[in-house]
Write an enzyme that holds these catalytic residues in place. Structure first.
Site, PDB file in Angstrom:
ATOM      1  N   ARG A   1       0.848  -1.210   0.000  1.00 25.94           N
ATOM      2  CA  ARG A   1       0.000   0.000   0.000  1.00 25.94           C
ATOM      3  C   ARG A   1       0.876   1.250   0.000  1.00 25.94           C
ATOM      4  NH1 ARG A   1      -4.446   0.520  -1.810  1.00 25.94           N
ATOM      5  NH2 ARG A   1      -5.233  -1.251  -0.607  1.00 25.94           N
TER       6      ARG A   1
ATOM      7  N   ARG B   1       2.532  -6.287 -10.043  1.00 26.36           N
ATOM      8  CA  ARG B   1       2.790  -5.723  -8.713  1.00 26.36           C
ATOM      9  C   ARG B   1       2.862  -6.797  -7.625  1.00 26.36           C
ATOM     10  NH1 ARG B   1      -2.560  -2.633  -6.315  1.00 26.36           N
ATOM     11  NH2 ARG B   1      -4.001  -4.375  -6.526  1.00 26.36           N
TER      12      ARG B   1
ATOM     13  N   HIS C   1       1.094   3.720 -10.554  1.00 27.84           N
ATOM     14  CA  HIS C   1       0.031   4.134  -9.612  1.00 27.84           C
ATOM     15  C   HIS C   1       0.645   4.953  -8.467  1.00 27.84           C
ATOM     16  CE1 HIS C   1      -3.381   3.626  -6.891  1.00 27.84           C
ATOM     17  NE2 HIS C   1      -4.006   2.781  -7.689  1.00 27.84           N
TER      18      HIS C   1
ATOM     19  N   ASP D   1     -12.210   9.045  -7.522  1.00 23.18           N
ATOM     20  CA  ASP D   1     -11.634   7.948  -8.307  1.00 23.18           C
ATOM     21  C   ASP D   1     -12.031   8.250  -9.753  1.00 23.18           C
ATOM     22  OD1 ASP D   1     -10.558   5.657  -9.271  1.00 23.18           O
ATOM     23  OD2 ASP D   1     -11.691   4.273  -7.998  1.00 23.18           O
TER      24      ASP D   1
ATOM     25  N   GLU E   1      -1.866   9.141 -11.384  1.00 21.03           N
ATOM     26  CA  GLU E   1      -1.259   7.989 -12.053  1.00 21.03           C
ATOM     27  C   GLU E   1      -1.161   8.209 -13.565  1.00 21.03           C
ATOM     28  OE1 GLU E   1      -3.811   4.660 -10.940  1.00 21.03           O
ATOM     29  OE2 GLU E   1      -4.385   5.775  -9.147  1.00 21.03           O
TER      30      GLU E   1
HETATM   31  O1  TA6 Z   1      -6.311   3.837  -9.280  1.00 21.59           O
HETATM   32  C1  TA6 Z   1      -7.464   3.930  -8.532  1.00 21.59           C
HETATM   33  C2  TA6 Z   1      -7.866   2.545  -8.061  1.00 21.59           C
HETATM   34  O2  TA6 Z   1      -8.045   1.695  -9.144  1.00 21.59           O
HETATM   35  C3  TA6 Z   1      -9.109   2.687  -7.184  1.00 21.59           C
HETATM   36  O3  TA6 Z   1     -10.270   2.237  -7.822  1.00 21.59           O
HETATM   37  C4  TA6 Z   1      -8.746   2.036  -5.889  1.00 21.59           C
HETATM   38  O4  TA6 Z   1      -9.353   0.857  -5.649  1.00 21.59           O
HETATM   39  C5  TA6 Z   1      -7.228   2.018  -5.933  1.00 21.59           C
HETATM   40  O5  TA6 Z   1      -6.837   1.968  -7.256  1.00 21.59           O
HETATM   41  C6  TA6 Z   1      -6.466   1.048  -5.062  1.00 21.59           C
HETATM   42  O6  TA6 Z   1      -6.557  -0.255  -5.533  1.00 21.59           O
HETATM   43  P1  TA6 Z   1      -5.879  -1.437  -4.722  1.00 21.59           P
HETATM   44  O7  TA6 Z   1      -6.197  -2.677  -5.500  1.00 21.59           O
HETATM   45  O8  TA6 Z   1      -4.414  -1.167  -4.666  1.00 21.59           O
HETATM   46  O9  TA6 Z   1      -6.489  -1.440  -3.345  1.00 21.59           O
END
Ligand code: TA6
Length: 301
Positions: A74, A102, A171, A213, A272
């Site tokens: 995270r 990832r 991201h 988002d 991103e």
């Molecule tokens: O980039 C935005 C996103 O796709 C959101 O929809 C949100 O869920 C975030 O990424 C985080 O995703 P993750 O799978 O890392 O919890």
């Protein structure tokens, strides 16, 4: 850098670059250069720390991020590839969100240390595990230029005999003083709000006052994140992408994340560089496609 990982040095890779390992044998590349500090987890080829000397960190990583070989970390810069979000149903069921890059183990291909910083190249090749869920031959390269700015280039090569189409994102979780102190300038006027399923056309700067988002059409020029408390602008230049995604989970979203404090949303924003549907990016055999993001912090005083 990430004190609770309690890393042990395994190898000196160059004067400022060490290979370290945690107690679960996950490996990290730690860069402690006079100009810049950075850290990558080889799990995910994931940048987890980036700080230019005498500046606030540019990248945010959750203090309660989970480091294991199953889950995406995270924060930092997760590499979403070869799909973004939920995998298309033609690929199968129960596939990992945001692709497998990832959560795969990357290798070090090259380290080039200079007076101005370090260029680190990591790679992920198609293998038995990736072929089970995505049947293509590829070589994925992350070229990270770590100097007074952060540049990440993601190079997708088709090493097989059949064309493929991919989606992806760098991201980036950007470190901010507080979400109420920032504004984002220079995004495209056209966006799609994933939370309300609406297309929008909106002029002006973006203030973050609730969960966001949204997928923006590619920005025409530099995106600037102005942070009044940190007294800095972060200039963001993306190339080769077709979209920018802006994400902040706000309090409800943060509460749903086991690996983020409830108030974690206040000090991060994801902006991103992304290659998204409906087009994605076609890569023919023996061809490659590159997209990138570059972040440069400049002082407001
Ligand atoms: O980039 C935005 C996103 O796709 C959101 O929809 C949100 O869920 C975030 O990424 C985080 O995703 P993750 O799978 O890392 O919890």
């Amino acid at each position: 850098m990430i004190p609770h990982l309690k890393l042990i040095t395994k190898q000196i890779l160059s004067p400022s670059v060490l290979l370290k390992e945690d107690k679960k044998a996950n490996q990290y590349v730690i860069i402690d250069h006079p100009q810049v500090n950075a850290a990558f987890a080889l799990h995910g080829g994931h940048l987890i720390h980036f700080k230019v000397n005498k500046q606030q960190p540019l990248i945010w990583t959750s203090p309660i991020a989970i480091y294991n070989d199953q889950k995406a970390i995270r924060g930092g810069v997760p590499i979403c590839w070869p799909w973004f979000g939920i995998a298309s149903s033609d690929l199968g069921k129960n596939l990992p969100s945001h692709g497998f890059a990832r959560i795969s183990k990357w290798s070090i291909a090259d380290i080039n240390e200079q007076i101005t910083g370090v260029i680190l190249t990591l790679i992920l090749n198609a293998n038995h595990e990736t072929k089970k869920i995505w049947p293509f031959d590829f070589k994925l390269t992350l070229k990270a230029t770590l100097t007074d700015r952060l540049k990440l280039e993601l190079i997708t090569e088709n090493t097989g005999k059949i064309p493929f189409t991919y989606q992806g994102a760098l991201h980036s979780y950007i470190n901010i003083s507080n979400v109420s102190n920032i504004k984002v300038m220079g995004l495209n006027q056209k966006s799609f709000n994933k939370l309300t399923d609406d297309f929008n056309t909106k002029k002006g700067n973006l203030l973050i006052e609730q969960a966001i988002d949204s997928i923006y059409e590619k920005a025409p020029d530099t995106i600037i994140l102005k942070d009044l408390d940190f007294k800095r602008n972060i200039n963001i230049n993306n190339t080769g992408n077709n979209a920018e995604v802006v994400w902040n989970p706000w309090i409800d979203g943060a509460q749903e994340c086991v690996d983020m404090h409830d108030d974690g949303y206040q000090t991060m924003i994801c902006i991103e560089s992304a290659v998204l549907a409906p087009r994605g990016q076609l890569v023919e055999p023996s061809s490659r496609h590159i997209f990138s993001t570059k972040l440069l912090g400049t002082s407001l005083t």
